[in-house]
Design a protein around this motif. Structure first.
Motif, PDB file in Angstrom:
ATOM      1  N   GLU A  68      -0.141  -0.927   0.768  1.00 19.04           N
ATOM      2  CA  GLU A  68      -0.880  -0.438   2.042  1.00 19.04           C
ATOM      3  C   GLU A  68      -0.340   0.100   3.035  1.00 19.04           C
ATOM      4  OE1 GLU A  68      -1.082  -3.661   0.442  1.00 19.04           O
ATOM      5  OE2 GLU A  68      -3.010  -4.124   0.347  1.00 19.04           O
ATOM      6  N   SER A  69       1.122  -0.221   3.070  1.00 22.05           N
ATOM      7  CA  SER A  69       1.970   0.353   4.176  1.00 22.05           C
ATOM      8  C   SER A  69       1.848   1.738   4.422  1.00 22.05           C
ATOM      9  CB  SER A  69       3.368   0.181   3.815  1.00 22.05           C
ATOM     10  OG  SER A  69       3.887  -1.153   3.175  1.00 22.05           O
ATOM     11  N   HIS A  72      -0.595   2.114   6.934  1.00 20.91           N
ATOM     12  CA  HIS A  72      -0.527   1.270   7.938  1.00 20.91           C
ATOM     13  C   HIS A  72       0.075   2.029   9.230  1.00 20.91           C
ATOM     14  CE1 HIS A  72      -0.008  -2.074  10.458  1.00 20.91           C
ATOM     15  NE2 HIS A  72      -0.658  -2.613   9.605  1.00 20.91           N
ATOM     16  N   SER A  74       1.677   1.085  11.589  1.00 21.56           N
ATOM     17  CA  SER A  74       3.159   0.974  12.031  1.00 21.56           C
ATOM     18  C   SER A  74       4.283   1.558  11.249  1.00 21.56           C
ATOM     19  CB  SER A  74       3.269  -0.542  12.432  1.00 21.56           C
ATOM     20  OG  SER A  74       3.000  -1.231  11.199  1.00 21.56           O
ATOM     21  N   TYR A  75       3.667   1.611   9.957  1.00 23.59           N
ATOM     22  CA  TYR A  75       4.898   2.260   9.003  1.00 23.59           C
ATOM     23  C   TYR A  75       4.721   3.608   8.979  1.00 23.59           C
ATOM     24  CZ  TYR A  75       7.240   3.560   4.649  1.00 23.59           C
ATOM     25  OH  TYR A  75       7.942   3.760   3.726  1.00 23.59           O
ATOM     26  N   PHE A 187      -4.819   1.029   8.474  1.00 22.21           N
ATOM     27  CA  PHE A 187      -4.806  -0.246   8.726  1.00 22.21           C
ATOM     28  C   PHE A 187      -4.070  -0.626  10.169  1.00 22.21           C
ATOM     29  CE2 PHE A 187      -4.956  -0.077   4.242  1.00 22.21           C
ATOM     30  CZ  PHE A 187      -6.248  -0.551   3.878  1.00 22.21           C
ATOM     31  N   GLY A 188      -4.521  -1.438  10.789  1.00 17.97           N
ATOM     32  CA  GLY A 188      -3.945  -1.621  12.409  1.00 17.97           C
ATOM     33  C   GLY A 188      -4.579  -1.002  13.225  1.00 17.97           C
TER      34      GLY A 188
END
Ligand code: CNA
Length: 348
Positions: A68-69, A72, A74-75, A187-188
């Motif tokens: 998922e990173s 994401h 933040s990644y 995501f996030g």
């Protein structure tokens, strides 16, 4: 003499034909649809979670903290390269709607589509002819792009160029070095503001169709439970998901989405119309891609696994460099320390 049949009050179970009959006789006129990646796999876009063919398994060579990173926020904010490496392989401008997208367009054409919640970011529903005002792209789409830091807009042509080259586009605003991000919801990040407004349409519906989703991503996974009492639900998917199939009125067509919508269309007497509409929208998309300069031999972009392998090699190389750098630094420091301990003056 045999006994007379015992009268029963139990309602007969729905079938796809009984649902189709209710549509044909105008007892069902407001259909809510929830779609996911499974309606686009036959267009050549892998979903996330199907073992082996899904993106999550195929990302393994990148050794990410989790698959998922890559999606994401933040990644992405420190490592946007893997995202653009896979974007290069499958850019939505080169993709064509599937029979499932055409089925959604046919529902809209017949004024039966109350609203479509799509978790997909490929925009193929609109390409197939579903009016934009009937769609909520719950996870955004690729239509626009902005700087992930300062939110400045970024030109379409430069974005297309960067994606084709597999490069990360960076912000053009002075003193901003933010990576550009398509307007997809990572995501996030928060869902579009309209989500809370549009879910209010769900209790007005008299049928729900759920297609091509594992129902594993909140809050869309909750949509299947927002129907009014006794409203039938139809699942068209490779596998069971959520609590679809657990209610009396539910009907599950398990298998390929395109085959499922064909079965549904036949039950409705729309088989030929669906096929004709699909052929038409595919032809329109192909013609448009040619005009936009995307219709050449390499129209599907490079192979996804090749892009992932290339990115993995670059990441390994960088890791190798940083490991080598660390080793060099460690040996330099230990050398310096040894000389200090020996009372000699270090050279640098
Ligand atoms: P998912 O979790 O990967 O689930 C896909 C579901 O579809 C699974 O249940 C599969 O069994 C099923 N499926 C796959 N192919 C078919 C087929 N041909 N016929 C019938 N069923 C099939 O994906 P979800 O959509 O549930 O998860 C939501 C994510 C996926 C969202 O954040 C999307 O942005 C994201 N996504 C979108 C795309 C796209 O835009 N095309 C592609 C990949 C992922």
């Amino acid at each position: 003499m045999s006994n007379p049949p015992i009268p029963t009050t139990a309602k007969p179970k729905n079938t796809i034909q009984s649902i189709a009959d209710r549509i044909k006789t105008n007892q069902i006129t407001r259909i809510i649809v929830l779609t996911g990646a499974g309606i686009s796999t036959s267009a050549g876009i892998p979903d996330f979670r199907t073992p082996k063919t899904g993106l999550y398994d195929r990302l393994a060579p990148l050794k990410l903290p989790s698959p998922e990173s890559i999606f994401h926020i933040s990644y992405f904010s420190h490592s946007p390269e893997p995202f653009y490496a896979i974007a290069q392989a499958r850019h939505p401008t080169t993709l064509k709607p599937t029979l499932s997208h055409a089925f959604l367009a046919l529902l809209a054409k017949k004024n039966l589509l109350h609203f479509l919640f799509t978790q997909n970011i490929d925009g193929l529903e609109e390409d197939a002819g579903v009016p934009a005002e009937k769609i909520l792209w719950t996870h955004g789409n690729w239509k626009d792009q902005h700087c992930s830091k300062c939110k400045s807009a970024y030109p379409d042509n430069m974005m297309r160029k960067a994606i084709r080259a597999g490069d990360v586009p960076y912000c053009l605003a002075p003193k901003c070095d933010g990576a550009i991000k398509p307007d997809v919801v990572f995501f996030g990040e928060s869902l579009p503001e309209e989500f809370d407004e549009k879910v209010k349409l769900i209790p007005e519906a008299d049928l729900m169709i759920v297609m091509g989703t594992s129902l594993r991503v909140a809050p869309c996974s909750g949509i299947q439970r927002m129907m009014g009492p006794g409203v039938p639900r139809v699942l068209i998917n490779m596998e069971r998901c959520g609590d679809m199939g657990s209610q009396d009125g539910d009907v599950c067509i398990l298998g390929d989405c395109d085959e499922g919508v064909s079965e549904f269309a036949e039950a409705l007497g729309w088989g030929d119309e669906l096929k004709a509409l699909w052929e038409e929208v595919v032809a329109v998309k192909e013609a448009k891609a040619k005009i936009d300069g995307n219709g050449g031999e390499d129209e599907d972009g490079p192979d996804l696994d090749a892009c992932i392998a290339k990115m993995a090699a670059q990441m390994d190389e960088r890791l190798g460099i940083s490991k080598g750098h660390k080793k060099m630094l460690e040996s330099h420091l230990s050398d310096k320390f040894a000389r200090m301990m020996a009372g000699s003056r270090p050279a640098s």
